[in-house]
Write a protein that holds these residues in place. Structure first.
Motif, short mmCIF file in Angstrom:
data_model
loop_
_atom_site.label_atom_id
_atom_site.label_comp_id
_atom_site.label_asym_id
_atom_site.label_seq_id
_atom_site.Cartn_x
_atom_site.Cartn_y
_atom_site.Cartn_z
N ARG A 1 -99.20 -150.52 63.85
CA ARG A 1 -99.82 -151.79 64.23
C ARG A 1 -101.01 -151.62 65.17
O ARG A 1 -101.73 -152.57 65.46
CB ARG A 1 -98.77 -152.70 64.88
CG ARG A 1 -97.63 -153.09 63.96
CD ARG A 1 -96.81 -154.22 64.52
NE ARG A 1 -96.14 -153.86 65.77
CZ ARG A 1 -94.93 -153.30 65.83
NH1 ARG A 1 -94.26 -153.05 64.70
NH2 ARG A 1 -94.38 -153.02 66.98
N MET A 2 -101.20 -150.40 65.67
CA MET A 2 -102.31 -150.14 66.59
C MET A 2 -103.62 -149.89 65.85
O MET A 2 -104.68 -149.76 66.48
CB MET A 2 -101.98 -148.93 67.48
CG MET A 2 -100.76 -149.14 68.35
SD MET A 2 -100.51 -147.77 69.48
CE MET A 2 -101.97 -147.94 70.52
N ASN A 3 -103.53 -149.81 64.53
CA ASN A 3 -104.72 -149.59 63.70
C ASN A 3 -105.49 -148.36 64.16
O ASN A 3 -104.95 -147.27 64.18
CB ASN A 3 -105.59 -150.84 63.70
CG ASN A 3 -104.86 -152.04 63.14
OD1 ASN A 3 -104.13 -151.92 62.17
ND2 ASN A 3 -105.03 -153.20 63.76
N GLU A 4 -106.76 -148.56 64.56
CA GLU A 4 -107.59 -147.41 64.95
C GLU A 4 -107.59 -147.15 66.45
O GLU A 4 -108.42 -146.40 66.95
CB GLU A 4 -109.03 -147.64 64.47
CG GLU A 4 -109.15 -147.69 62.95
CD GLU A 4 -110.58 -147.91 62.51
OE1 GLU A 4 -111.43 -148.16 63.39
OE2 GLU A 4 -110.84 -147.82 61.31
N ASN A 5 -106.64 -147.76 67.16
CA ASN A 5 -106.57 -147.54 68.60
C ASN A 5 -105.65 -146.40 68.98
O ASN A 5 -105.31 -146.23 70.15
CB ASN A 5 -106.12 -148.83 69.31
CG ASN A 5 -107.24 -149.84 69.35
OD1 ASN A 5 -108.40 -149.50 69.55
ND2 ASN A 5 -106.89 -151.11 69.16
N CYS A 6 -105.21 -145.62 68.01
CA CYS A 6 -104.42 -144.43 68.33
C CYS A 6 -104.79 -143.31 67.37
O CYS A 6 -105.28 -143.55 66.26
CB CYS A 6 -102.92 -144.73 68.27
SG CYS A 6 -102.24 -144.87 66.61
N ILE A 7 -104.59 -142.09 67.81
CA ILE A 7 -104.92 -140.91 67.01
C ILE A 7 -103.95 -139.80 67.38
O ILE A 7 -103.43 -139.74 68.50
CB ILE A 7 -106.39 -140.49 67.26
CG1 ILE A 7 -106.82 -139.42 66.26
CG2 ILE A 7 -106.61 -140.03 68.70
CD1 ILE A 7 -108.33 -139.16 66.26
N PHE A 8 -103.69 -138.90 66.44
CA PHE A 8 -102.72 -137.82 66.63
C PHE A 8 -103.46 -136.49 66.63
O PHE A 8 -104.17 -136.17 65.66
CB PHE A 8 -101.66 -137.85 65.52
CG PHE A 8 -100.86 -139.12 65.51
CD1 PHE A 8 -99.62 -139.18 66.10
CD2 PHE A 8 -101.36 -140.28 64.90
CE1 PHE A 8 -98.87 -140.35 66.10
CE2 PHE A 8 -100.63 -141.46 64.89
CZ PHE A 8 -99.40 -141.48 65.50
N ILE A 9 -103.29 -135.71 67.71
CA ILE A 9 -104.04 -134.46 67.86
C ILE A 9 -103.17 -133.36 68.42
O ILE A 9 -102.03 -133.59 68.85
CB ILE A 9 -105.26 -134.64 68.80
CG1 ILE A 9 -104.79 -134.82 70.24
CG2 ILE A 9 -106.14 -135.81 68.37
CD1 ILE A 9 -105.84 -134.59 71.29
N SER A 10 -103.73 -132.18 68.44
CA SER A 10 -103.18 -131.06 69.21
C SER A 10 -104.35 -130.43 69.97
O SER A 10 -105.19 -129.78 69.36
CB SER A 10 -102.52 -130.01 68.31
OG SER A 10 -102.23 -128.83 69.06
N ALA A 11 -104.41 -130.68 71.27
CA ALA A 11 -105.49 -130.12 72.08
C ALA A 11 -105.38 -128.59 72.13
O ALA A 11 -106.38 -127.88 72.13
CB ALA A 11 -105.44 -130.70 73.49
N LYS A 12 -104.15 -128.10 72.10
CA LYS A 12 -103.94 -126.65 72.16
C LYS A 12 -104.45 -125.96 70.90
O LYS A 12 -105.14 -124.93 70.96
CB LYS A 12 -102.45 -126.36 72.36
CG LYS A 12 -102.11 -124.88 72.44
CD LYS A 12 -100.61 -124.67 72.60
CE LYS A 12 -100.24 -123.20 72.61
NZ LYS A 12 -98.77 -122.99 72.71
N LYS B 1 -95.25 -142.43 62.47
CA LYS B 1 -96.56 -143.10 62.39
C LYS B 1 -96.47 -144.46 61.71
O LYS B 1 -97.36 -145.31 61.88
CB LYS B 1 -97.54 -142.21 61.63
CG LYS B 1 -97.96 -140.96 62.37
CD LYS B 1 -98.91 -140.12 61.53
CE LYS B 1 -99.33 -138.85 62.24
NZ LYS B 1 -100.25 -138.01 61.42
N GLU B 2 -95.40 -144.69 60.94
CA GLU B 2 -95.24 -145.96 60.23
C GLU B 2 -94.46 -146.98 61.04
O GLU B 2 -94.19 -148.08 60.56
CB GLU B 2 -94.52 -145.71 58.88
CG GLU B 2 -95.28 -144.83 57.91
CD GLU B 2 -96.66 -145.40 57.58
OE1 GLU B 2 -96.75 -146.63 57.38
OE2 GLU B 2 -97.63 -144.62 57.54
#
Length: 407
Positions: A356-367, A350-351
């Motif tokens: 550099r994407m700031n708030e344009n990316c997010i980390f999830i688990s749909a499952k 993530k570092e």
């Protein structure tokens, strides 16, 4: 006409063949064969052996060298293999020569994908799109399918230009391609009317590599029952659902996944899906972060979107899915060699460029439904920005709603 397509329901034992070149090292070649094996399993085959050969370029006659082809032939005969799949597209000449030598069914990557498409297509629209792609694939390969090239038999009322059988078949296929294009053109007009009838609601499209979890995410956000499965190309038909987050409605579209080495004409057959992407106001690029080559998959999707959809200028959110499946090997403190991708934790990842994407990316688990609420908030903000730009008079209503929420 479609004998190159798998039709058996039972598993067919198959071997997979690929090459190592200057542009495709051994690691990549093995990774591509792993994906080809997944494709084969999705189609109903059982991969039992992989063959790799190092070549500067594919042999124009038999794809691999004579010695490697003989090795494949010996294995096929000794183990009763009925199908051999090559990881790259084969020319008509290569297909004919390989089939003659091995005496078993031969498929290349495109024909395998076409088989999966044919099995997955559910609606009349998707079936027509697949059929068009099949005929476009089949047309230059007619020489492989026909050996009876004698002139048609004459007789009373039958005297004509004396077409060869292959010319007759080519004309029939060209006629069918024209008919299918006309049908799809009509369907596209109907789809365009449907899109116009949806009004001016903000449109969000899920895009990404195949099998990254787009349909699972669609089900979570829209509370629908879109078919989702841990197989490649589980979704072919475009699905559009109305989603409401807090007080804000928008349209969410699930699209067909992309894959490496996918011919452009095959993607273009799915014009109605691509139109949904072209018309979208916001793209949600779903990525399987647990995949060892997720960065390459991102590149493939972005390149396909740019070439086919001309969507490079659209706002985009990257959703890194499957964090529950992410794994790494912790490096020995005494090992002074540089870290590889296998040794980087998710927090360290993530570092990197992702920071550099700031708030344009997010980390999830749909499952596992991890960070889904955070994703909804991010979607709400992005859709609201577009909505307020389109309907400025609604800005006051959003401000009032947000103030009430904060009380």
């Amino acid at each position: 006409m479609k004998e190159f397509i798998l039709t058996k329901q039972e598993s067919e034992r198959t071997v997979l063949v690929g090459i190592i070149t200057q542009t495709q090292n051994e690691t990549k070649a093995n990774e591509y064969l792993d994906e080809l094996a997944f494709l084969a399993e999705t189609a109903g085959a059982e991969p039992v052996k992989k063959f790799l050969q190092r070549l500067e370029y594919p042999n124009p006659v038999t794809f691999v060298g004579a010695g490697k082809l003989q090795e494949i032939k010996d294995y096929v005969e000794e183990n009763e293999i009925g199908l051999v799949i090559f990881d790259d597209d084969l020319s008509p000449k290569q297909l004919k020569n390989i089939e003659k030598e091995l005496q078993v069914k031969i498929l290349d990557r495109t024909s395998l994908i076409l088989d999966i498409f044919a099995k997955r297509a559910q609606t009349a629209n998707a079936k027509s799109q697949v059929e068009l792609a099949q005929y476009q694939y089949l047309l230059p390969r007619l020489t492989r399918l026909w050996t009876h090239l004698e002139r048609q038999r004459g007789g009373i009322g039958m005297r004509g230009p004396g077409e060869t059988q292959i010319e007759t078949d080519r004309r029939i296929i060209l006629d069918k391609i024209s008919r299918l294009k006309a049908e799809l053109k009509q369907i596209d007009k109907q789809k365009e009317m449907q899109r116009k009838n949806r009004g001016k609601m903000v449109r969000v499209a899920l895009v990404g590599y195949t099998n990254v979890g787009k349909s699972t995410l669609m089900n979570l956000l829209s509370k629908s029952e879109v078919f989702a499965e841990n197989k490649l190309f589980a979704t072919l038909d475009t699905t559009v659902r109305k989603v409401i987050i807090d007080n804000l409605p928008f349209l969410l579209t699930d699209t067909v996944g992309f894959i490496r080495k996918l011919p452009t004409h095959l993607v273009e057959s799915f014009k109605s899906t691509l139109d949904e992407v072209r018309d979208a106001d916001l793209l949600v690029h779903v990525v399987d972060i647990s995949h060892p080559s997720f960065e390459e998959q991102i590149e493939i999707v972005n390149q396909t979107l740019h070439e086919v959809c001309n969507s490079s200028d659209k706002p985009m959110i990257i959703v890194f899915n499957k964090i529950d499946a992410f794994s790494y090997v912790e490096k020995d403190p005494d090992d002074l060699s540089p870290k590889t991708k296998k040794n980087i934790s998710l927090d360290e990842l993530k570092e990197t460029w992702m920071a550099r994407m700031n708030e344009n990316c997010i980390f999830i688990s749909a499952k596992e439904k991890n960070n889904i609420e955070e994703l909804k908030k991010l979607l709400y903000e992005r859709v609201k920005e577009i909505h307020v730009t389109r309907f400025p008079y609604n800005d006051f209503l959003f401000q009032k709603y947000d103030e009430e929420e904060n009380i």
